[in-house]
Design a protein around this motif. Structure first.
Motif, PDB file in Angstrom:
ATOM      1  N   ASN A   1       0.833  -1.205   0.000  1.00 22.87           N
ATOM      2  CA  ASN A   1       0.000   0.000   0.000  1.00 22.87           C
ATOM      3  C   ASN A   1       0.870   1.259   0.000  1.00 22.87           C
ATOM      4  O   ASN A   1       0.593   2.228  -0.722  1.00 22.87           O
ATOM      5  CB  ASN A   1      -0.907  -0.017   1.228  1.00 22.87           C
ATOM      6  CG  ASN A   1      -1.892   1.132   1.244  1.00 22.87           C
ATOM      7  OD1 ASN A   1      -2.864   1.146   0.497  1.00 22.87           O
ATOM      8  ND2 ASN A   1      -1.647   2.126   2.094  1.00 22.87           N
TER       9      ASN A   1
ATOM     10  N   LEU B   1       0.651   3.821  -3.010  1.00 19.76           N
ATOM     11  CA  LEU B   1      -0.054   5.060  -2.687  1.00 19.76           C
ATOM     12  C   LEU B   1       0.766   6.027  -1.852  1.00 19.76           C
ATOM     13  O   LEU B   1       0.342   7.168  -1.624  1.00 19.76           O
ATOM     14  CB  LEU B   1      -1.366   4.741  -1.945  1.00 19.76           C
ATOM     15  CG  LEU B   1      -2.353   3.817  -2.682  1.00 19.76           C
ATOM     16  CD1 LEU B   1      -3.554   3.537  -1.800  1.00 19.76           C
ATOM     17  CD2 LEU B   1      -2.790   4.442  -4.000  1.00 19.76           C
TER      18      LEU B   1
ATOM     19  N   HIS C   1      -5.774   0.784  -1.072  1.00 16.36           N
ATOM     20  CA  HIS C   1      -5.667  -0.084  -2.245  1.00 16.36           C
ATOM     21  C   HIS C   1      -6.409  -1.402  -1.993  1.00 16.36           C
ATOM     22  O   HIS C   1      -6.269  -2.009  -0.934  1.00 16.36           O
ATOM     23  CB  HIS C   1      -4.194  -0.363  -2.561  1.00 16.36           C
ATOM     24  CG  HIS C   1      -3.991  -0.897  -3.933  1.00 16.36           C
ATOM     25  ND1 HIS C   1      -4.139  -2.237  -4.231  1.00 16.36           N
ATOM     26  CD2 HIS C   1      -3.671  -0.292  -5.107  1.00 16.36           C
ATOM     27  CE1 HIS C   1      -3.906  -2.437  -5.514  1.00 16.36           C
ATOM     28  NE2 HIS C   1      -3.607  -1.268  -6.072  1.00 16.36           N
TER      29      HIS C   1
END
Length: 348
Positions: free
Chosen positions: A77, A81, A91
């Motif tokens: 993640n 991100l 996510h």
């Protein structure tokens, strides 16, 4: 075990859970989970019995797998991100893997296979810690990431857990395995209502911990690990076993006992969310759990040993176990239903 070592391990258990509670960063939360796992492993293996060592090994491998999945999901993640905050797990791949890992940690179906076997190999005191305290940190993380999880998936996991806990406990004769399947069933009730009413999940978790603590303490008081060992317990401690019977009925969710409160409120919430079929299925799953609780009640107070015993020692035996914690949890397990309107008012 040395008292100082015991103190250090118990303090580490508390520290791990506190770190997870207080963290907003995934690495800190993961570190708290790992401290928890490493602190309870010596407590599990302290009997130096092959069964306890086997249970400890199974627990370590399961928790290490779950921790590795958490670390992989959160790192993925952050890679995709750029976000390490617990509540920013956005996510879909990361949220799915994290939910699987945390479900594995608490024993949600279908990741529940390790829990009955591990709990069966432990003594009642360590089993109590595993069934209550060790659930807190993963459940708080599930609570925090719940808004990013799919509602349908949570409802499905909750239903499967409640049904698995009910079916799995039907033919068990080992009390620790029965308590393990009871834990799986209660976890299902918590997960199914998580996205619709998070405070109700926390209430259910609190009531579950109180009831499970009192159940384990009563079993420990009479040193019972099998159903047939309960047959003579009522003659040794009749008042204690009467209270134990009521505690089991409370765990089954019968009114007017405390365990009825969260089940009633969850069924009400499911109906309010226009999920009558889900409410019906989970209510039927509660009937399965109620069956093996009634089996325990039958063994506790409706049977006695058919053999004549001329010894005076076991009858009305004096129990030297401290009763303060048991008294508090037993009272809470039996008499909290009248404060339901207050609880509802605090949650709304």
């Amino acid at each position: 075990m040395n008292p100082w070592v015991m103190f250090f391990l118990i303090a580490s258990l508390g520290l791990g859970t506190t770190i997870t509670f207080a963290s907003s960063h995934w690495l800190l939360a993961w570190m708290g989970l790992e401290i928890n796992t490493l602190a309870i492993i010596p407590l599990m293996a302290q009997q130096h019995h092959p069964r306890a060592v086997e249970a400890t090994t199974k627990y370590f491998l399961t928790q290490a797998t779950a921790a590795a999945l958490v670390l992989f999901a959160t790192t993925s993640n952050a890679w995709m991100l750029g976000e390490w905050q617990i509540q920013q797990l956005c996510h879909p791949l990361a949220t799915s893997i994290t939910m699987i890992a945390l479900g594995l940690k608490v024993g949600l179906a279908p990741m529940h296979f390790w829990l009955p076997e591990v709990l069966q190999g432990l003594d009642l005191s360590t089993g109590l810690v595993l069934s209550t305290w060790q659930k807190l940190a993963p459940m708080i993380l599930i609570y925090q990431i719940a808004p990013t999880l799919d509602q349908g998936a949570l409802v499905l996991i909750g239903l499967v857990s409640a049904l698995t806990g009910g079916w799995g406990g039907l033919n068990q004769t080992q009390l620790r395995k029965i308590m393990a399947y009871s834990s799986i069933s209660h976890m299902g009730w918590m997960i199914i209502v998580l996205n619709y009413s998070p405070p109700l999940m926390l209430l259910n978790l609190l009531v579950y911990i109180v009831m499970t603590t009192s159940a384990f303490l009563t079993l420990k008081t009479v040193s019972a690990t099998k159903i047939n060992m309960l047959a003579t317990a009522s003659t040794k401690a009749p008042l204690m076993m009467s209270i134990a019977m009521l505690i089991m009925l409370s765990m089954g969710g019968l009114p007017p006992l405390t365990g009825f409160m969260p089940k009633w409120m969850i069924l009400k919430e499911m109906t309010k969310q226009d999920l009558p079929l889900t409410a019906t299925i989970i209510a039927l799953a509660a009937l399965l759990s109620l069956f093996f609780y009634l089996r325990l009640c039958y063994s506790l107070v409706l049977t006695s040993s058919p053999n004549t015993n001329n010894s005076k020692t076991p009858w009305r035996a004096k129990i030297n176990t401290p009763f303060l914690l048991l008294s508090i949890t037993a009272a809470l397990s039996l008499m909290m239903l009248p404060i339901t309107p207050t609880v509802i008012a605090l949650m709304t």
